[in-house]
Design an enzyme around this catalytic site. Structure first.
Site, PDB file in Angstrom:
ATOM      1  N   THR A 149       0.828  -1.203   0.000  1.00 43.60           N
ATOM      2  CA  THR A 149       0.000   0.000   0.000  1.00 43.60           C
ATOM      3  C   THR A 149       0.863   1.255   0.000  1.00 43.60           C
ATOM      4  OG1 THR A 149      -1.743  -1.174   1.184  1.00 43.60           O
ATOM      5  CG2 THR A 149      -1.784   1.227   1.287  1.00 43.60           C
ATOM      6  N   GLU A 150       0.556   2.179  -0.913  1.00 43.48           N
ATOM      7  CA  GLU A 150       1.272   3.452  -1.047  1.00 43.48           C
ATOM      8  C   GLU A 150       2.760   3.263  -1.322  1.00 43.48           C
ATOM      9  OE1 GLU A 150      -0.388   6.084  -1.355  1.00 43.48           O
ATOM     10  OE2 GLU A 150      -2.334   5.418  -0.592  1.00 43.48           O
ATOM     11  N   LEU A 151       3.109   2.132  -1.938  1.00 46.69           N
ATOM     12  CA  LEU A 151       4.504   1.757  -2.181  1.00 46.69           C
ATOM     13  C   LEU A 151       5.337   1.796  -0.898  1.00 46.69           C
ATOM     14  CD1 LEU A 151       5.764   3.114  -5.630  1.00 46.69           C
ATOM     15  CD2 LEU A 151       4.676   0.949  -5.084  1.00 46.69           C
ATOM     16  N   ALA A 152       4.688   1.585   0.251  1.00 45.04           N
ATOM     17  CA  ALA A 152       5.412   1.587   1.521  1.00 45.04           C
ATOM     18  C   ALA A 152       6.349   0.376   1.555  1.00 45.04           C
ATOM     19  CB  ALA A 152       4.428   1.539   2.690  1.00 45.04           C
ATOM     20  N   TRP A 303       5.486   6.498  -1.537  1.00 48.24           N
ATOM     21  CA  TRP A 303       5.443   7.442  -2.666  1.00 48.24           C
ATOM     22  C   TRP A 303       4.595   8.664  -2.347  1.00 48.24           C
ATOM     23  CZ3 TRP A 303       2.498   4.935  -7.447  1.00 48.24           C
ATOM     24  CH2 TRP A 303       1.172   4.670  -7.107  1.00 48.24           C
TER      25      TRP A 303
END
Length: 400
Positions: A149-152, A303
């Site tokens: 999620t969210e490029l975490a 991101w």
């Protein structure tokens, strides 16, 4: 050979309504009514479908049929898929056609677009598996590449992905991590032997995703010849250009009248008009070359926002309290085996909820306000905690 890896993220949260203290123990309908007296989840989904999902999928399908070397990758959350199945099943049919073509790849992630990796690893595993099963059910194969999620992303997540047999993982190509290195190569995550790391070229991605319609930007208007020159110049730093962005960039964040659809349509044809150029899926990008170097990200990088960290979701006391509370209920919730209760609880783990509680109001404040369905972060927190109180009430009834 020079390749663009175009990856688009498709997501819509299921937003909780303005859930009053006086609803607790009386009305457990958290999601389906008008959540702010003006819009419902259904209305929002259908609006975005008309503005973004349908026209952009049509554009992609047209180009997939027209050009053998055009390919695209998607990540699609379970919450989006469920809403599409209810309110616009033609979207599912079209995505199936794209996947069946062999030129569109579906990336793995958490079903509920949650940040469970940082809160409860067992729940993270469960949501990733639920998502993989849904993707296999709808599109015929399980994901081979993972995005959180969210490029975490951090080194621990990379180790998890390798242990779960993914061939690749996606992350932000943040300067503070890459240093002198270019995002235009494949890398090996620290501590991994086989996993490949693809890093977003955030400058070229954000030129489209965020700056395209900004008349105050010194490069406005962004034309295809100008952008292709930038991409060509950047290929001198490496042959793989990772353009990662939200699907809703096209038609929702950048409206049709900005020319965003014509721009993308013309850029695809322009890029492919040169014989050495192609598009690749995320899996093909992983197979394209051996790792250029090893990359270590001990601290989490995302991101989002100018800080590229988790502060958009987990920085103030409201966010921390809400996430601590929701995950503390997990074991008791699962013990009930009540599918409706479990589903409602998991919908409340979606990362959009703590995002709407963010109180950062400097460079990123307008972005947070744009994506929030609530009048203020404090109201979002109040309604969220009221929902949790009702979930706890329902849980207490199960115990009696």
């Amino acid at each position: 050979m020079r390749a663009i890896c175009l990856y688009l993220h498709i997501h819509q949260p299921v937003r909780y309504r303005e859930y009053s203290f006086f609803d607790i123990g009386v009305d457990s309908n958290y999601f389906n009514d008008d959540f702010n007296g003006r819009q419902s989840n259904e209305r929002i989904f259908k609006k975005v479908a008309e503005k973004s999902y349908h026209p952009m999928l049509d554009l992609l399908e047209k180009n997939l049929e027209k050009y053998p070397d055009f390919k695209v990758s998607f990540s699609i959350t379970g919450t989006w898929l469920e809403q599409a199945e209810k309110w616009d099943p033609e979207l599912i049919k079209q995505l199936r056609r794209l996947a069946k073509s062999g030129k569109a790849e579906i990336v793995g992630e958490t079903y509920y677009h949650s940040l469970a990796f940082f809160e409860n690893l067992e729940e993270f595993d469960a949501q990733v598996e639920k998502h993989a099963e849904k993707i296999e059910e709808l599109f015929g194969s399980r994901p081979k590449v993972f995005r959180n999620t969210e490029l975490a992303y951090n080194d621990k997540l990379a180790k998890w992905a390798e242990e779960h047999d993914y061939k690749g993982i996606l992350a932000e190509g943040w300067d503070k991590i890459l240093g002198w290195r270019s995002p235009n190569y494949v890398y090996r995550p620290a501590g991994c032997e086989n996993l490949k790391l693809l890093t977003k070229n955030y400058r070229l991605s954000d030129d489209i995703a965020f700056r395209f319609s900004n008349r105050g930007w010194q490069e406005w208007p962004l034309t295809v010849p100008k952008y292709q020159k930038w991409v060509n110049d950047d290929c001198l730093r490496g042959p793989l250009i990772n353009l990662f962005m939200d699907f809703e960039t096209f038609g929702e964040h950048q409206w049709k009248d900005t020319g965003i659809f014509d721009f993308m349509d013309n850029f695809i044809s322009s890029w492919l008009s040169e014989y050495e150029n192609k598009f690749v899926t995320v899996s093909e990008a992983c197979d394209l070359m051996e790792p250029k170097d090893e990359i270590s990200m001990p601290e989490t990088v995302t991101w989002a926002d100018t800080e590229r960290d988790l502060s958009a979701w987990l920085s103030n006391n409201m966010q921390i309290s809400a996430m601590k509370e929701i995950y503390s209920l997990r074991n008791e919730i699962l013990k009930t085996k009540d599918e409706k209760l479990i589903s409602d609880w998991r919908l409340m783990t979606t990362s959009d909820h703590p995002y709407s509680m963010c109180t950062k109001y400097w460079n990123d404040g307008d972005v947070h306000a744009y994506f929030s369905a609530y009048a203020s972060p404090y109201e979002s927190f109040m309604y969220y905690m009221n929902v949790l109180r009702d979930i706890e009430f329902r849980l207490s009834l199960q115990k009696d």
